[in-house]
Scaffold this active site. Sequence first.
Site, PDB file in Angstrom:
ATOM      1  N   TYR A 119      -1.770  -0.686  10.327  1.00 40.48           N
ATOM      2  CA  TYR A 119      -1.834  -1.168   8.936  1.00 40.48           C
ATOM      3  C   TYR A 119      -0.575  -0.752   8.177  1.00 40.48           C
ATOM      4  O   TYR A 119       0.013  -1.544   7.439  1.00 40.48           O
ATOM      5  CB  TYR A 119      -3.088  -0.589   8.282  1.00 40.48           C
ATOM      6  CG  TYR A 119      -3.283  -0.919   6.815  1.00 40.48           C
ATOM      7  CD1 TYR A 119      -3.798  -2.152   6.421  1.00 40.48           C
ATOM      8  CD2 TYR A 119      -2.982   0.024   5.828  1.00 40.48           C
ATOM      9  CE1 TYR A 119      -3.992  -2.434   5.072  1.00 40.48           C
ATOM     10  CE2 TYR A 119      -3.186  -0.255   4.483  1.00 40.48           C
ATOM     11  CZ  TYR A 119      -3.694  -1.481   4.109  1.00 40.48           C
ATOM     12  OH  TYR A 119      -3.892  -1.763   2.774  1.00 40.48           O
ATOM     13  N   SER A 126       0.865  -1.178   0.000  1.00 37.50           N
ATOM     14  CA  SER A 126       0.000   0.000   0.000  1.00 37.50           C
ATOM     15  C   SER A 126       0.904   1.231   0.000  1.00 37.50           C
ATOM     16  O   SER A 126       2.074   1.136   0.403  1.00 37.50           O
ATOM     17  CB  SER A 126      -0.857  -0.011   1.275  1.00 37.50           C
ATOM     18  OG  SER A 126      -1.431   1.252   1.507  1.00 37.50           O
TER      19      SER A 126
HETATM   20  N1  LIG Z   1      -8.835  -1.373  -1.786  1.00 38.66           N
HETATM   21  C1  LIG Z   1      -7.839  -0.499  -1.734  1.00 38.66           C
HETATM   22  O1  LIG Z   1      -8.016   0.705  -2.001  1.00 38.66           O
HETATM   23  C2  LIG Z   1      -6.442  -0.958  -1.379  1.00 38.66           C
HETATM   24  C3  LIG Z   1      -5.400  -0.025  -1.434  1.00 38.66           C
HETATM   25  C4  LIG Z   1      -4.107  -0.436  -1.112  1.00 38.66           C
HETATM   26  C5  LIG Z   1      -3.878  -1.757  -0.759  1.00 38.66           C
HETATM   27  N2  LIG Z   1      -4.905  -2.642  -0.704  1.00 38.66           N
HETATM   28  C6  LIG Z   1      -4.604  -4.042  -0.354  1.00 38.66           C
HETATM   29  O2  LIG Z   1      -5.180  -4.895  -1.325  1.00 38.66           O
HETATM   30  C7  LIG Z   1      -5.525  -6.151  -0.732  1.00 38.66           C
HETATM   31  C8  LIG Z   1      -6.970  -6.468  -1.001  1.00 38.66           C
HETATM   32  O3  LIG Z   1      -7.757  -5.465  -0.382  1.00 38.66           O
HETATM   33  P1  LIG Z   1      -9.311  -5.270  -0.681  1.00 38.66           P
HETATM   34  O4  LIG Z   1      -9.520  -3.832  -0.763  1.00 38.66           O
HETATM   35  O5  LIG Z   1      -9.754  -6.174  -1.775  1.00 38.66           O
HETATM   36  O6  LIG Z   1      -9.905  -5.771   0.722  1.00 38.66           O
HETATM   37  P2  LIG Z   1     -11.298  -6.474   1.086  1.00 38.66           P
HETATM   38  O7  LIG Z   1     -12.334  -6.069   0.118  1.00 38.66           O
HETATM   39  O8  LIG Z   1     -11.486  -6.192   2.533  1.00 38.66           O
HETATM   40  O9  LIG Z   1     -10.983  -8.009   0.863  1.00 38.66           O
HETATM   41  C9  LIG Z   1     -10.035  -8.646   1.670  1.00 38.66           C
HETATM   42  C10 LIG Z   1     -10.138 -10.147   1.497  1.00 38.66           C
HETATM   43  O10 LIG Z   1      -9.239 -10.730   2.450  1.00 38.66           O
HETATM   44  C11 LIG Z   1      -9.959 -11.691   3.207  1.00 38.66           C
HETATM   45  N3  LIG Z   1      -9.462 -11.795   4.577  1.00 38.66           N
HETATM   46  C12 LIG Z   1      -9.432 -10.814   5.508  1.00 38.66           C
HETATM   47  N4  LIG Z   1      -8.998 -11.320   6.671  1.00 38.66           N
HETATM   48  C13 LIG Z   1      -8.763 -12.637   6.471  1.00 38.66           C
HETATM   49  C14 LIG Z   1      -8.323 -13.687   7.307  1.00 38.66           C
HETATM   50  N5  LIG Z   1      -8.094 -13.503   8.602  1.00 38.66           N
HETATM   51  N6  LIG Z   1      -8.166 -14.916   6.768  1.00 38.66           N
HETATM   52  C15 LIG Z   1      -8.436 -15.135   5.458  1.00 38.66           C
HETATM   53  N7  LIG Z   1      -8.878 -14.182   4.620  1.00 38.66           N
HETATM   54  C16 LIG Z   1      -9.039 -12.946   5.132  1.00 38.66           C
HETATM   55  C17 LIG Z   1     -11.383 -11.181   3.213  1.00 38.66           C
HETATM   56  O11 LIG Z   1     -12.244 -12.243   3.556  1.00 38.66           O
HETATM   57  P3  LIG Z   1     -13.801 -11.986   3.894  1.00 38.66           P
HETATM   58  O12 LIG Z   1     -14.437 -11.758   2.570  1.00 38.66           O
HETATM   59  O13 LIG Z   1     -14.198 -13.236   4.550  1.00 38.66           O
HETATM   60  O14 LIG Z   1     -13.850 -10.773   4.771  1.00 38.66           O
HETATM   61  C18 LIG Z   1     -11.529 -10.677   1.795  1.00 38.66           C
HETATM   62  O15 LIG Z   1     -11.840 -11.736   0.914  1.00 38.66           O
HETATM   63  C19 LIG Z   1      -5.175  -6.004   0.749  1.00 38.66           C
HETATM   64  O16 LIG Z   1      -3.887  -6.538   0.969  1.00 38.66           O
HETATM   65  C20 LIG Z   1      -5.156  -4.508   0.975  1.00 38.66           C
HETATM   66  O17 LIG Z   1      -4.325  -4.149   2.053  1.00 38.66           O
HETATM   67  C21 LIG Z   1      -6.177  -2.268  -0.999  1.00 38.66           C
END
Ligand SMILES: NC(=O)c1ccc[n+]([C@@H]2O[C@H](COP(=O)([O-])OP(=O)(O)OC[C@H]3O[C@@H](n4cnc5c(N)ncnc54)[C@H](OP(=O)(O)O)[C@@H]3O)[C@@H](O)[C@H]2O)c1
Length: 247
Positions: free
Chosen positions: A166, A153
């Site tokens: 985070y 990130s």
């Molecule tokens: N979205 C952004 O703007 C953004 C920006 C920078 C970086 N990121 C990074 O991109 C990645 C994906 O983010 P996202 O935005 O797609 O997040 P998200 O929509 O919250 O999805 C996260 C996924 O990880 C799973 N997860 C969370 N905790 C878990 C655990 N304890 N065990 C197994 N699975 C788990 C969740 O499962 P559930 O569905 O069961 O909750 C979900 O499927 C992350 O690493 C995040 O830090 C995102």
Amino acid sequence: MNNYQAPNDLLKGRVVLITGAGDGIGEQAAKTYAKHGATCILLGRTVSKLEKVYDYIVANGGEEPAIIPLDLKGATPAHYEQMAQTISEQFGKLDGVLHNASILGHLSAFKDIGEEEWRDVMQVNVNGCVFMTQALIPVLKKADNASVIFTTSSVGRKGRAFWGTYAVSKFATEGVMQTLADEYKNTGLRFNCINPGGTRTNMRAQAFPAENPETLKTPEDIMPMYLYLMGNDSVTVNGESLDCQPK
Ligand SMILES: NC(=O)c1ccc[n+]([C@@H]2O[C@H](COP(=O)([O-])OP(=O)(O)OC[C@H]3O[C@@H](n4cnc5c(N)ncnc54)[C@H](OP(=O)(O)O)[C@@H]3O)[C@@H](O)[C@H]2O)c1
């Protein structure tokens, strides 16, 4: 590589593990990798979500995926060893890992960071990647040119007020990637980070509740970089941290 155009068969014959494959960016990555020929191993904590992704992939003519229900919060090295053994027995090799699952925790002043939340975020975001990668290296070595992608990130490169837990977890992620990239250079294994940038998901909405999601890229929009890093066109790329939405 944000306008990378992947050949339809980029990942044909390849076995790829995606963590957090049930929602957000991980869900889209699994569907996209499957569309480009990969056999996907869908890891996550909510089985009903993983099953929906499984059904989507099968309904759209993809290779039959596998599901690994695992909550990274409670996972230990023994779970990862077991998982690696199962993958080895079932598939014989692993061509790629997308470490995508993460939690945000609460945004708060540094002085207010609670010990339990600190431990949970580090456990899911850092320990999960570390011990899973450790266990998977032997089965990754059985593939030609395996690619391991960690998800970082912007706050994992420059700290930001109130994002302490985070942000530190993402700094650690970059450190894990750099260490592995150096240790395994010239071995056929490669390790890189991907920074999605602001993307329309539940996590982003949690971090910025007042933001209009329509202003953000969708997970689908950022897939070119995910494909590039997973496929053989990035075979010489190692130790990099790449942005899906460079400023
Ligand atoms: N979205 C952004 O703007 C953004 C920006 C920078 C970086 N990121 C990074 O991109 C990645 C994906 O983010 P996202 O935005 O797609 O997040 P998200 O929509 O919250 O999805 C996260 C996924 O990880 C799973 N997860 C969370 N905790 C878990 C655990 N304890 N065990 C197994 N699975 C788990 C969740 O499962 P559930 O569905 O069961 O909750 C979900 O499927 C992350 O690493 C995040 O830090 C995102």
